[in-house]
Design an enzyme around this catalytic site. Structure first.
Site, mmCIF file in Angstrom:
data_model
loop_
_atom_site.group_PDB
_atom_site.id
_atom_site.type_symbol
_atom_site.label_atom_id
_atom_site.label_comp_id
_atom_site.label_asym_id
_atom_site.label_seq_id
_atom_site.Cartn_x
_atom_site.Cartn_y
_atom_site.Cartn_z
ATOM 1 N N GLN A 215 3.080 9.906 1.149
ATOM 2 C CA GLN A 215 4.411 9.296 1.289
ATOM 3 C C GLN A 215 5.371 9.697 0.171
ATOM 4 O OE1 GLN A 215 2.410 5.298 1.927
ATOM 5 N NE2 GLN A 215 4.269 5.006 3.102
ATOM 6 N N GLY B 200 0.827 -1.198 0.000
ATOM 7 C CA GLY B 200 0.000 0.000 0.000
ATOM 8 C C GLY B 200 0.864 1.252 0.000
ATOM 9 N N CYS C 165 5.620 -0.219 7.189
ATOM 10 C CA CYS C 165 5.320 0.958 6.376
ATOM 11 C C CYS C 165 6.547 1.281 5.537
ATOM 12 C CB CYS C 165 4.986 2.140 7.290
ATOM 13 S SG CYS C 165 4.582 3.659 6.399
ATOM 14 N N LEU C 166 6.336 1.605 4.284
ATOM 15 C CA LEU C 166 7.465 1.984 3.425
ATOM 16 C C LEU C 166 8.164 3.238 3.950
ATOM 17 C CD1 LEU C 166 5.891 1.228 -0.062
ATOM 18 C CD2 LEU C 166 7.839 0.052 0.994
ATOM 19 N N HIS D 172 -4.669 1.969 7.481
ATOM 20 C CA HIS D 172 -3.282 2.459 7.598
ATOM 21 C C HIS D 172 -3.022 3.572 6.568
ATOM 22 C CE1 HIS D 172 1.241 1.556 7.876
ATOM 23 N NE2 HIS D 172 1.147 2.260 6.765
ATOM 24 N N GLU D 173 -3.478 3.355 5.331
ATOM 25 C CA GLU D 173 -3.210 4.343 4.267
ATOM 26 C C GLU D 173 -4.044 5.613 4.462
ATOM 27 O OE1 GLU D 173 -0.654 3.794 2.628
ATOM 28 O OE2 GLU D 173 -0.452 1.645 2.990
ATOM 29 N N HIS E 268 -2.313 7.908 6.722
ATOM 30 C CA HIS E 268 -1.276 8.737 6.063
ATOM 31 C C HIS E 268 -1.881 10.034 5.525
ATOM 32 C CE1 HIS E 268 2.379 6.359 6.080
ATOM 33 N NE2 HIS E 268 1.775 5.304 5.589
HETATM 34 C C1 QAP Z 1 0.988 -0.795 4.896
HETATM 35 O O1 QAP Z 1 3.106 -1.276 4.070
HETATM 36 C C2 QAP Z 1 0.632 -2.009 5.694
HETATM 37 O O2 QAP Z 1 9.692 -2.143 6.545
HETATM 38 C C3 QAP Z 1 1.774 -1.049 3.664
HETATM 39 O O3 QAP Z 1 11.698 -2.659 4.840
HETATM 40 C C4 QAP Z 1 1.575 -2.972 6.035
HETATM 41 O O4 QAP Z 1 3.719 -1.925 2.042
HETATM 42 C C5 QAP Z 1 -0.602 -2.153 6.143
HETATM 43 C C6 QAP Z 1 7.781 -2.454 3.470
HETATM 44 C C7 QAP Z 1 1.209 -4.084 6.770
HETATM 45 C C8 QAP Z 1 -0.965 -3.256 6.866
HETATM 46 C C9 QAP Z 1 -0.060 -4.217 7.171
HETATM 47 C C10 QAP Z 1 8.094 -2.252 4.786
HETATM 48 C C11 QAP Z 1 8.802 -2.743 2.583
HETATM 49 C C12 QAP Z 1 6.401 -2.345 2.965
HETATM 50 C C13 QAP Z 1 9.398 -2.333 5.237
HETATM 51 C C14 QAP Z 1 4.020 -1.731 3.197
HETATM 52 C C15 QAP Z 1 10.427 -2.605 4.345
HETATM 53 C C16 QAP Z 1 10.114 -2.806 3.021
HETATM 54 C C17 QAP Z 1 5.380 -1.908 3.718
HETATM 55 CO CO CO Z 2 2.531 3.368 5.557
#
Ligand code: QAP
Ligand code: CO
Length: 168
Positions: free
Chosen positions: A51, A46, A92-93, A134-135, A138
């Site tokens: 971001q 997401g 989270c990215l 979550h999004e 943001h």
């Molecule tokens: C949000 O998060 C989310 O730490 C999206 O080193 C995540 O795409 C919502 C990511 C989980 C609900 C559950 C994170 C990539 C990606 C990192 C992501 C990383 C590389 C996170």
């Molecule tokens: Co995020």
């Protein structure tokens, strides 16, 4: 298409509240395409426009295994259907390398506009329900680390700041 730079915590731009999209036009569709490219490349499930430092209420998500179910939410709104909560280890990215349990409502209805500006509404489940909430956070300047203890959040901030200094 273009790959965009993803802001990282504690960048203060991540606290900006995004504004509503008035018209879903080709510039918004170009933004959406760039956001998908950036999210898939990361890779992530997401991404909110906030971001990538664009403060418009636009979200892209793909929680599918095959990465072939792109979802777009413009001006999303959430209605909590019941107050049963669900806990998930979120990442989270914008907070790379850190994951923490966050508790959110399990059953929500989400209404938004699609990439053609058409209204739709869904009742997502599981990871999708978590990810949409979550999004949307943001877009309101909120991060998942805001739900954890101050001590944990400070520790994450210090580690990321150190990485940012090392990168220059
Ligand atoms: C949000 O998060 C989310 O730490 C999206 O080193 C995540 O795409 C919502 C990511 C989980 C609900 C559950 C994170 C990539 C990606 C990192 C992501 C990383 C590389 C996170
Ligand atoms: Co995020």
């Amino acid at each position: 298409m273009a790959l965009l730079e993803i802001l990282e915590f504690p960048n203060p731009q991540l606290r900006t509240v995004a504004t509503e999209v008035k018209t879903v036009d080709d510039s918004i569709r170009k933004l959406i395409d760039d956001m998908f490219e950036t999210m898939y490349e990361a890779p992530g499930v997401g991404l909110a426009a906030t971001q990538i430092n664009v403060h418009k209420r636009v979200i892209v998500i793909d929680v599918s295994e095959e990465k072939n179910e792109p979802l777009v939410f413009i001006n999303p709104s959430v209605e909590v259907l019941d107050k049963t909560e669900y806990s998930y280890e979120e990442g989270c990215l914008s907070v790379p390398g850190f994951y923490e349990e966050v508790t959110r409502p399990e059953r929500v209805r989400v209404s938004a506009l699609d990439r053609d500006g058409k209204e739709f509404s869904i009742e997502p489940e599981g990871l999708l329900a978590v990810c949409i909430q979550h999004e949307i956070d943001h877009l309101n300047g909120k991060l998942f680390v805001d739900y954890i203890s101050n001590i944990k959040r400070q520790r994450i901030r210090k580690k990321l700041e150190k990485q940012h200094r090392a990168r220059g």
